[in-house]
Motif scaffolding. Structure first.
Motif, short mmCIF file in Angstrom:
data_model
loop_
_atom_site.label_atom_id
_atom_site.label_comp_id
_atom_site.label_asym_id
_atom_site.label_seq_id
_atom_site.Cartn_x
_atom_site.Cartn_y
_atom_site.Cartn_z
N SER A 97 0.83 -1.21 0.00
CA SER A 97 0.00 0.00 0.00
C SER A 97 0.87 1.26 0.00
N GLU A 98 2.01 1.22 0.69
CA GLU A 98 2.92 2.36 0.67
C GLU A 98 3.52 2.56 -0.72
N TYR A 99 3.96 1.48 -1.32
CA TYR A 99 4.52 1.57 -2.67
C TYR A 99 3.48 2.12 -3.65
N GLN A 100 2.22 1.74 -3.45
CA GLN A 100 1.17 2.24 -4.34
C GLN A 100 1.03 3.75 -4.20
N LEU A 101 1.09 4.26 -2.96
CA LEU A 101 1.03 5.70 -2.75
C LEU A 101 2.16 6.42 -3.48
N TRP A 102 3.38 5.90 -3.31
CA TRP A 102 4.54 6.53 -3.94
C TRP A 102 4.41 6.48 -5.46
N ARG A 103 4.04 5.32 -5.96
CA ARG A 103 3.96 5.14 -7.42
C ARG A 103 2.88 6.04 -8.03
N HIS A 122 14.83 1.38 4.57
CA HIS A 122 13.45 1.04 4.92
C HIS A 122 12.80 0.08 3.94
N GLU A 123 13.20 0.11 2.67
CA GLU A 123 12.58 -0.80 1.69
C GLU A 123 12.79 -2.27 2.01
N PRO A 124 13.97 -2.69 2.53
CA PRO A 124 14.14 -4.11 2.84
C PRO A 124 13.25 -4.64 3.96
N LYS A 125 12.50 -3.75 4.63
CA LYS A 125 11.52 -4.24 5.60
C LYS A 125 10.40 -4.99 4.90
N GLY A 126 10.23 -4.73 3.61
CA GLY A 126 9.17 -5.38 2.84
C GLY A 126 9.72 -6.52 2.00
N VAL A 127 9.02 -6.81 0.90
CA VAL A 127 9.33 -7.94 0.02
C VAL A 127 9.94 -7.40 -1.27
N ASP A 133 8.05 -4.58 -8.61
CA ASP A 133 6.79 -4.19 -9.24
C ASP A 133 6.62 -2.67 -9.25
N THR A 134 7.17 -2.00 -8.24
CA THR A 134 7.03 -0.55 -8.14
C THR A 134 7.95 0.18 -9.09
N VAL A 135 9.21 -0.23 -9.18
CA VAL A 135 10.22 0.59 -9.88
C VAL A 135 10.53 0.13 -11.29
N GLU A 136 10.13 -1.08 -11.66
CA GLU A 136 10.51 -1.64 -12.96
C GLU A 136 10.22 -0.68 -14.10
N SER A 137 9.06 -0.07 -14.12
CA SER A 137 8.67 0.77 -15.25
C SER A 137 9.32 2.15 -15.20
N PHE A 138 9.93 2.51 -14.07
CA PHE A 138 10.58 3.82 -13.98
C PHE A 138 12.02 3.78 -14.48
N ILE A 139 12.66 2.63 -14.41
CA ILE A 139 14.07 2.52 -14.77
C ILE A 139 14.17 2.32 -16.28
N PRO A 140 14.88 3.20 -16.99
CA PRO A 140 14.92 3.14 -18.46
C PRO A 140 15.47 1.82 -18.99
N ALA A 141 15.03 1.48 -20.19
CA ALA A 141 15.41 0.20 -20.80
C ALA A 141 16.89 0.13 -21.12
N ASP A 142 17.56 1.29 -21.29
CA ASP A 142 18.98 1.26 -21.64
C ASP A 142 19.89 1.24 -20.42
N ALA A 143 19.32 1.11 -19.21
CA ALA A 143 20.16 1.00 -18.01
C ALA A 143 20.94 -0.31 -18.03
N GLU A 144 22.17 -0.27 -17.53
CA GLU A 144 22.99 -1.47 -17.36
C GLU A 144 22.94 -1.87 -15.90
N HIS A 145 22.55 -3.12 -15.63
CA HIS A 145 22.31 -3.56 -14.26
C HIS A 145 23.48 -4.41 -13.75
N MET A 146 23.76 -4.28 -12.48
CA MET A 146 24.75 -5.14 -11.85
C MET A 146 24.21 -6.57 -11.80
N PRO A 147 24.99 -7.55 -12.26
CA PRO A 147 24.50 -8.93 -12.27
C PRO A 147 24.01 -9.35 -10.88
N GLY A 148 22.82 -9.96 -10.87
CA GLY A 148 22.25 -10.46 -9.62
C GLY A 148 21.52 -9.43 -8.80
N SER A 149 21.43 -8.19 -9.28
CA SER A 149 20.75 -7.15 -8.48
C SER A 149 20.01 -6.18 -9.39
#
Length: 358
Positions: A97-103, A122-127, A133-149
């Motif tokens: 519900s908090e993530y929904q408010l922020w999003r 504070h985010e690791p208190k959750g799942v 689900d909250t941030v996936e659509s905000f992070i651009p497709a051309d971002a390079e991600h650290m493997p495993g994270s």
């Protein structure tokens, strides 16, 4: 003269002219005239990229501090900011519900600015899945991600700026990734900005204090930070990185030095939450020089909301930080001072890619 003979004569004249233009001369030695080299187009004005910082927006009992968050993002919209670094602690307890408010609030600025979120403490208190689900659509497709994270630690380039984003608890383990991304993209950009949640050397928290001074050999992240402490100082200083963090709920700017006295800039971005903290420590004088500190503790009945903008034009960065003191402590309160914020300039510097600063 017949029409056929007239056409034949015209054709012969055309052929002769064509041969002359191409350098052919029917056996003569006269060179073809040299063509002037085309002039390079005049350089246009350098493009300006504006990058804002969204400090912690955790909202205590409200989950998300919607009034301060909106005040900051409204300022950025009016100021032409197109990239926003969300330095972590987006929410209080990491609940759906908090993530929904922020999003829901962040979504209203989609298409106007790109918000780059990282996790705070504070985010690791959750799942984790709720984070994704909250941030996936905000992070651009051309971002390079650290493997495993994925969606926790990632980089991207915008114009002439490399943006490195490292979530809380990962900075200690991300050195190889950060070093590799600096090596890959550093030669192609003028500026590098790294955002993570915890300060490197803070006035209330900070990796130096928590992982080394008060650290333990039995805690993996403490050991990993000890192992990379000197390497990070050398890497960030050598590339004149601007290190941006949150977590401390007050604003500060300092320079952090390596053993050769080469330094990088650290900005603790302040507050967009419903609580403000006091400082606990002075500067870590052997490695740090404090330039600016502003504290507004909630026990005064007021807290600050802070907003900071990097205006990047070619090799130059013009940085300005602002604040508004307010008495709003939950979403059900009226916006009061945040309805039409009277932003005050807190801090400013201008710097170039060759380490000139004013």
């Amino acid at each position: 003269m017949s029409l056929a003979r007239s056409n034949l004569s015209a054709w012969c004249l055309f052929a002769a002219l064509a041969l002359s233009a191409c350098g052919g001369d029917g056996g003569g030695d006269a060179p073809a005239p040299a063509m002037p080299a085309p002039e390079a187009p005049a350089a246009g004005p350098a493009r300006t990229l504006r990058i804002g910082i969204l400090p912690d927006t955790q909202g205590s009992e409200s989950g998300v501090a919607l009034h301060p968050m909106k005040a900051v993002l409204d300022l950025y919209e009016r100021s032409g900011v197109t990239v926003v670094l969300a330095v972590g602690d987006l929410v209080e307890n990491g609940t759906p519900s908090e993530y929904q408010l922020w999003r829901e609030l962040a979504e209203t600025y989609r298409g106007k600015m790109t918000i780059l979120p990282i996790m705070g403490n504070h985010e690791p208190k959750g799942v984790d899945q709720d984070w994704y689900d909250t941030v996936e659509s905000f992070i651009p497709a051309d971002a390079e991600h650290m493997p495993g994270s994925r969606n926790k630690n990632y980089v991207l380039v915008r114009d002439n700026v490399l943006l490195i984003n490292v979530s809380y608890g990962w900075f200690e383990r991300a050195y190889d990734f950060v070093e590799a991304m600096v090596a890959k993209h550093g030669p192609k950009v003028d500026h590098i900005i790294l955002q993570t949640h915890n300060s490197f050397a803070g006035n209330r928290y900070g990796l130096v204090r928590e992982n080394i001074v008060d650290g333990s050999f039995s805690i993996v992240n403490d050991v990993k930070f000890r192992d990379t402490y000197d390497k990070y100082r050398q890497l960030l200083s050598a590339h004149d990185v601007i290190y941006v963090s949150g977590h401390e709920h007050h604003y500060s700017r300092s320079v952090v030095r390596d053993d050769s006295d080469l330094a990088f800039t650290q900005i603790v971005s302040g507050n967009a939450a419903y609580k403000g903290y006091e400082s606990r420590f002075g500067e870590h004088e052997r490695i740090q020089s404090l330039v600016m500190l502003k504290v507004q503790n909630e026990v005064t009945g007021h807290v600050d909301v802070n907003a900071s903008i990097f205006e990047v034009t070619g090799p130059k960065i013009d940085y300005r930080s602002y604040h508004v003191s307010h008495s709003v402590f939950k979403n059900s309160d009226a916006p009061q001072q945040l309805a039409s914020p009277a932003w005050q300039l807190t801090d400013r510097f201008v710097r170039t890619a060759d380490r000139s600063i004013s």
